[in-house]
Each structure stands twice: as structure tokens, then as C-alpha cells.
Design an enzyme around this catalytic site. Structure first.
Site, mmCIF file in Angstrom:
data_model
loop_
_atom_site.group_PDB
_atom_site.id
_atom_site.type_symbol
_atom_site.label_atom_id
_atom_site.label_comp_id
_atom_site.label_asym_id
_atom_site.label_seq_id
_atom_site.Cartn_x
_atom_site.Cartn_y
_atom_site.Cartn_z
ATOM 1 N N ARG A 15 0.832 -1.194 0.000
ATOM 2 C CA ARG A 15 0.000 0.000 0.000
ATOM 3 C C ARG A 15 0.874 1.254 0.000
ATOM 4 O O ARG A 15 2.080 1.193 0.219
ATOM 5 C CB ARG A 15 -0.911 0.003 1.241
ATOM 6 C CG ARG A 15 -1.993 -1.050 1.217
ATOM 7 C CD ARG A 15 -2.735 -1.147 2.552
ATOM 8 N NE ARG A 15 -1.916 -1.768 3.592
ATOM 9 C CZ ARG A 15 -2.323 -2.011 4.838
ATOM 10 N NH1 ARG A 15 -3.552 -1.645 5.200
ATOM 11 N NH2 ARG A 15 -1.513 -2.584 5.703
ATOM 12 N N LYS A 75 1.970 1.892 7.411
ATOM 13 C CA LYS A 75 2.362 1.087 8.572
ATOM 14 C C LYS A 75 3.374 1.819 9.448
ATOM 15 O O LYS A 75 4.019 2.784 9.043
ATOM 16 C CB LYS A 75 2.947 -0.254 8.113
ATOM 17 C CG LYS A 75 1.938 -1.158 7.429
ATOM 18 C CD LYS A 75 0.714 -1.461 8.300
ATOM 19 C CE LYS A 75 1.028 -2.358 9.469
ATOM 20 N NZ LYS A 75 -0.157 -2.632 10.306
ATOM 21 N N TYR A 94 -0.868 4.087 10.725
ATOM 22 C CA TYR A 94 -1.211 3.022 11.668
ATOM 23 C C TYR A 94 0.014 2.769 12.533
ATOM 24 O O TYR A 94 1.110 2.534 12.022
ATOM 25 C CB TYR A 94 -1.571 1.725 10.938
ATOM 26 C CG TYR A 94 -2.928 1.708 10.288
ATOM 27 C CD1 TYR A 94 -4.085 1.900 11.037
ATOM 28 C CD2 TYR A 94 -3.061 1.479 8.918
ATOM 29 C CE1 TYR A 94 -5.326 1.883 10.450
ATOM 30 C CE2 TYR A 94 -4.303 1.457 8.314
ATOM 31 C CZ TYR A 94 -5.441 1.660 9.084
ATOM 32 O OH TYR A 94 -6.682 1.643 8.502
ATOM 33 N N HIS A 96 -0.292 1.086 16.192
ATOM 34 C CA HIS A 96 -0.481 -0.106 17.036
ATOM 35 C C HIS A 96 0.628 -0.228 18.085
ATOM 36 O O HIS A 96 1.398 -1.185 18.116
ATOM 37 C CB HIS A 96 -0.531 -1.370 16.164
ATOM 38 C CG HIS A 96 -1.666 -1.383 15.176
ATOM 39 N ND1 HIS A 96 -2.977 -1.532 15.570
ATOM 40 C CD2 HIS A 96 -1.688 -1.242 13.822
ATOM 41 C CE1 HIS A 96 -3.763 -1.493 14.496
ATOM 42 N NE2 HIS A 96 -3.005 -1.314 13.430
ATOM 43 N N GLU A 118 -5.618 4.223 13.991
ATOM 44 C CA GLU A 118 -6.520 3.252 14.635
ATOM 45 C C GLU A 118 -7.199 3.764 15.891
ATOM 46 O O GLU A 118 -8.095 3.098 16.427
ATOM 47 C CB GLU A 118 -5.778 1.942 14.950
ATOM 48 C CG GLU A 118 -4.754 2.009 16.052
ATOM 49 C CD GLU A 118 -3.376 2.456 15.604
ATOM 50 O OE1 GLU A 118 -2.447 2.379 16.428
ATOM 51 O OE2 GLU A 118 -3.231 2.880 14.426
ATOM 52 N N ASP A 270 -2.524 -7.443 15.261
ATOM 53 C CA ASP A 270 -1.971 -6.086 15.288
ATOM 54 C C ASP A 270 -1.892 -5.530 16.704
ATOM 55 O O ASP A 270 -1.012 -4.726 17.015
ATOM 56 C CB ASP A 270 -2.859 -5.147 14.457
ATOM 57 C CG ASP A 270 -2.320 -4.950 13.041
ATOM 58 O OD1 ASP A 270 -1.104 -5.050 12.864
ATOM 59 O OD2 ASP A 270 -3.126 -4.690 12.139
#
Length: 371
Positions: A15, A75, A94, A96, A118, A270
Site C-alpha cells: 500500500r 504502517k 497506523y 499499534h 486506529e 496487530d
């Protein structure tokens, strides 16, 4: 504001953090976008489309991180990117952080301002930037699980939909949120016998109203989880507590009680995973076996359907990026409590309560630091 879009470096992550339409919109609002050459190649977006939209191409990630005031990516930073982090940089991605103390420590030490996709949360409790990828992962979880149930993949040799005269495969989905709902749709469409467990009675009522007798909804407690897992050929972990580590709903003992050749797809990986025996895997080595049960723990499932995922993701990330560019960090955060919930780290402090609890760090309210 100068906005940087680097190429993703996580293994099998295809992505990209922005599509050409996003460049065009940010430019229309007076921003500048610098993009690492080849950043969109993984989802078949050529560089010339970005240039036509107004982006400036650069050759190295170092230049992106040196020049950009805000970096938009998909990411979390990988170890090779750690040296590129710097004080005052806004990182919008993101993250996490709950199950990743090493990453969190680095970002805290470097003084990076971290906005996690998130944990941006609307007043109704929904997570708008997580929803599109949860939809993708939920649908993929059944596709992936069905594949690894095949005997040549080490599975039990069960067809989820069965055939006339033969029992259908049994699927248990732990969690009735976006991942669980989308997994239920696909499992039901494939003809499986579907069970969905959750502690939120309202979500179970909704699924029961929508799907009726085509699925079975069950209140989630340890006894019901144990019973459902034991009878299942495929278990999908779809549990999420925003910002926090996922609870281990499925214990090692429960895994041992499953049928040999059964499959677990832990989409919650995740956030640490909701199965005690789960650990992170990759697209190149996606599975491992515990007590003859196949475990799938890939944390970036949507990365391999990169084009679909990229366009779905940027539909939701772009409006907040425009707001941050137009208003600046402080004004944007103070004017939008939903966006403020996305700030996990600011000025060397953890500013999200669930993330702080998971990391064992002191929680400092964001408004205290802004004041």
C-alpha cells in the site's frame, strides 16, 4: 505545510499513504507534497500520475523525513526507519503501539508527534480510519481460512460450504465489530455454519436482525468461547479494544481441544492477538502449527490487496490530513476531539490512556500539554 509520503518498507506491504487525488487536494489547499520515487508501484500507481497531480518526486526516504513537516504513511516505522525519526515531526499512520514497547520508546525518545489512524474515534465509538481496513481483513479472513483448511496446506480437508449430504464447515468469529461482521458475511455466503460471539448485546441484536437464522449469535464468556472453539473448523479472532492490547479469549487449553487440522486466523494480531498461542507471522511465512492447529497471524493482511486497500484507506485519512494542513496541529486538535483521540504521543509523553496502560507508561492528557 510540506507533506511527505515515503515508500513502505514493511515486508510484503504494497500500500501507499496517498493516492494522486490526495496530492491534488492538498495542493489545492496550499500544501506541498513530496513523494519517494516508486512509492505507489506496489498498487500500480505510476510516478507520473503523482507528478501530474502536483507532487515532487525525491529519490530517498532520508529526504522525505528531513524536509517534511508531516509524514503520511500506512504502517508503523520499521527498524530501518528509526534513525529517520526526529523531534517535531508529525507521523500520521497506523501505529499499534500497545504491543510494541520498543517502537513506542523510540518515538517517545525522538520527540515525534504520533497520530495513530486506529485510535481516531467518533462520538458514537466508531473508528473511521480503521473501518476500511477492518472490512478488507474481515473478508480476507474467511478466504484465507478456507485456503488453509485444504489438505495440501496441512488443513483438515474441509470445504466450508459442504456439499449436499455432507456437513458444512463450522466457523466461529470472536467479535461482532467491523471485522466480525464482514467475516460473517463471507462465511455465510460460502455456506458455512457461522457462530458470532461478543459481549455487546446490541451488536449481537443487530447481526441477528440483519442475518436472521443464517448465523448464530452467542454471548461471549469463557464457557461459550470454549464450546464454540472446540466445535469449529475455522476460528477468526476479531476482538478490538481501541488502543489497548487484545485480551486472550482463546487459551492454550482451548486450542488443544480443537480438531486437528483446524485453522485460527487471528486478525487481532496487530494489537497482540486474542489467542494465547498466536504470534506475528508474515505473508511469506503466514502460518505455524500448535497442537495440530494451524495459526495465521499476518498483521498487514490488506497489504496484499494493495490497490483496493489504498484507495479505501485514503478515502478516510485524507480529510484529516487536509484539516491538519489547513489549521496546523494545535488548532486542528483543539477543534476536533475525534482527531485528538488519535494522538498517541506528543512532546515525549503518551497521551492516549489505553496505550499508556498497555505500555505501563504514565498517561498525560493531551490538553495538559497543549495548554
Amino acid at each position: 505545510m510540506i507533506i511527505g509520503v515515503p515508500k513502505e518498507v514493511k515486508e510484503d506491504e504494497y500500500r501507499v499513504g496517498m493516492v494522486p487525488a490526495g496530492v491534488r487536494m492538498l495542493k489545492a489547499h496550499g500544501g506541498r507534497v513530496i513523494l519517494e520515487r516508486g512509492a505507489g508501484a506496489g498498487c500500480r500507481i505510476p510516478d507520473d500520475e503523482y507528478v501530474s497531480a502536483g507532487a515532487e518526486l525525491v529519490d530517498t526516504p532520508e529526504e522525505i523525513y528531513e524536509r517534511a513537516e508531516m509524514v503520511i504513511k500506512v504502517k508503523e516505522p520499521q527498524p530501518t526507519e528509526y534513525p529517520l525519526m526526529r523531534e517535531g515531526l508529525i507521523l500520521y499512520a497506523y501505529l499499534h503501539l500497545a504491543p510494541a514497547p520498543g517502537l513506542a520508546d523510540m518515538l517517545l525518545e525522538k520527540g515525534v508527534t504520533c497520530i495513530a489512524y486506529e485510535t481516531i474515534q467518533l462520538d458514537n465509538g466508531s473508528l473511521p480510519l480503521l473501518i476500511p481496513m477492518s472490512e478488507v481483513a474481515g473478508r480476507m479472513s474467511i478466504q484465507v481460512g478456507a485456503h488453509f483448511l485444504e489438505k495440501t496446506q496441512g488443513g483438515r480437508g474441509v470445504l466450508l460450504g459442504g456439499v449436499p449430504g455432507v456437513h458444512r464447515g463450522k466457523v466461529t468469529i470472536l467479535g461482532a465489530g467491523t471485522v466480525g461482521r464482514e467475516a460473517a458475511k463471507i462465511a455465510m455466503g460460502m455456506g458455512a455454519e457461522v457462530y458470532v460471539l461478543d459481549v455487546d448485546q446490541c451488536k449481537l441484536i443487530y447481526l441477528d436482525d440483519v442475518f436472521g437464522s443464517r448465523i448464530t449469535t452467542i454471548y461471549s464468556h469463557a464457557d461459550n468461547v470454549r464450546e464454540a472453539v472446540a466445535r469449529s473448523h475455522l476460528v477468526v479472532g476479531a476482538v478490538l479494544i481501541p488502543g489497548a492490547k487484545a485480551p486472550h479469549l482463546v487459551t492454550r487449553e482451548m486450542v488443544s481441544g480443537m480438531k486437528p487440522g483446524s485453522v485460527i486466523v487471528d486478525v487481532a494480531i496487530d494489537q497482540g492477538g486474542c489467542v494465547e498461542t498466536s504470534h506475528v507471522t508474515s505473508h511469506r511465512n503466514p502460518t505455524y502449527t500448535v497442537d495440530e492447529v494451524i495459526h495465521y497471524g499476518v498483521p498487514n493482511m490488506p497489504g496484499v490487496v494493495a490497490r483496493t486497500s489504498t484507495f479505501a484507506l485514503t478515502n478516510t485519512t485524507l480529510p484529516y490530513a487536509v484539516k491538519l494542513q489547513d489549521q496546523g496541529f494545535n488548532t486542528a486538535i483543539l477543534s476536533d476531539p475525534c482527531l485528538a483521540k488519535g494522538v498517541n504521543i506528543y512532546k515525549g509523553h503518551v497521551t492516549h490512556p489505553q496505550v499508556a496502560e498497555a505500555l505501563g507508561r504514565e498517561f498525560i492528557p493531551l490538553e495538559t500539554l497543549l495548554a
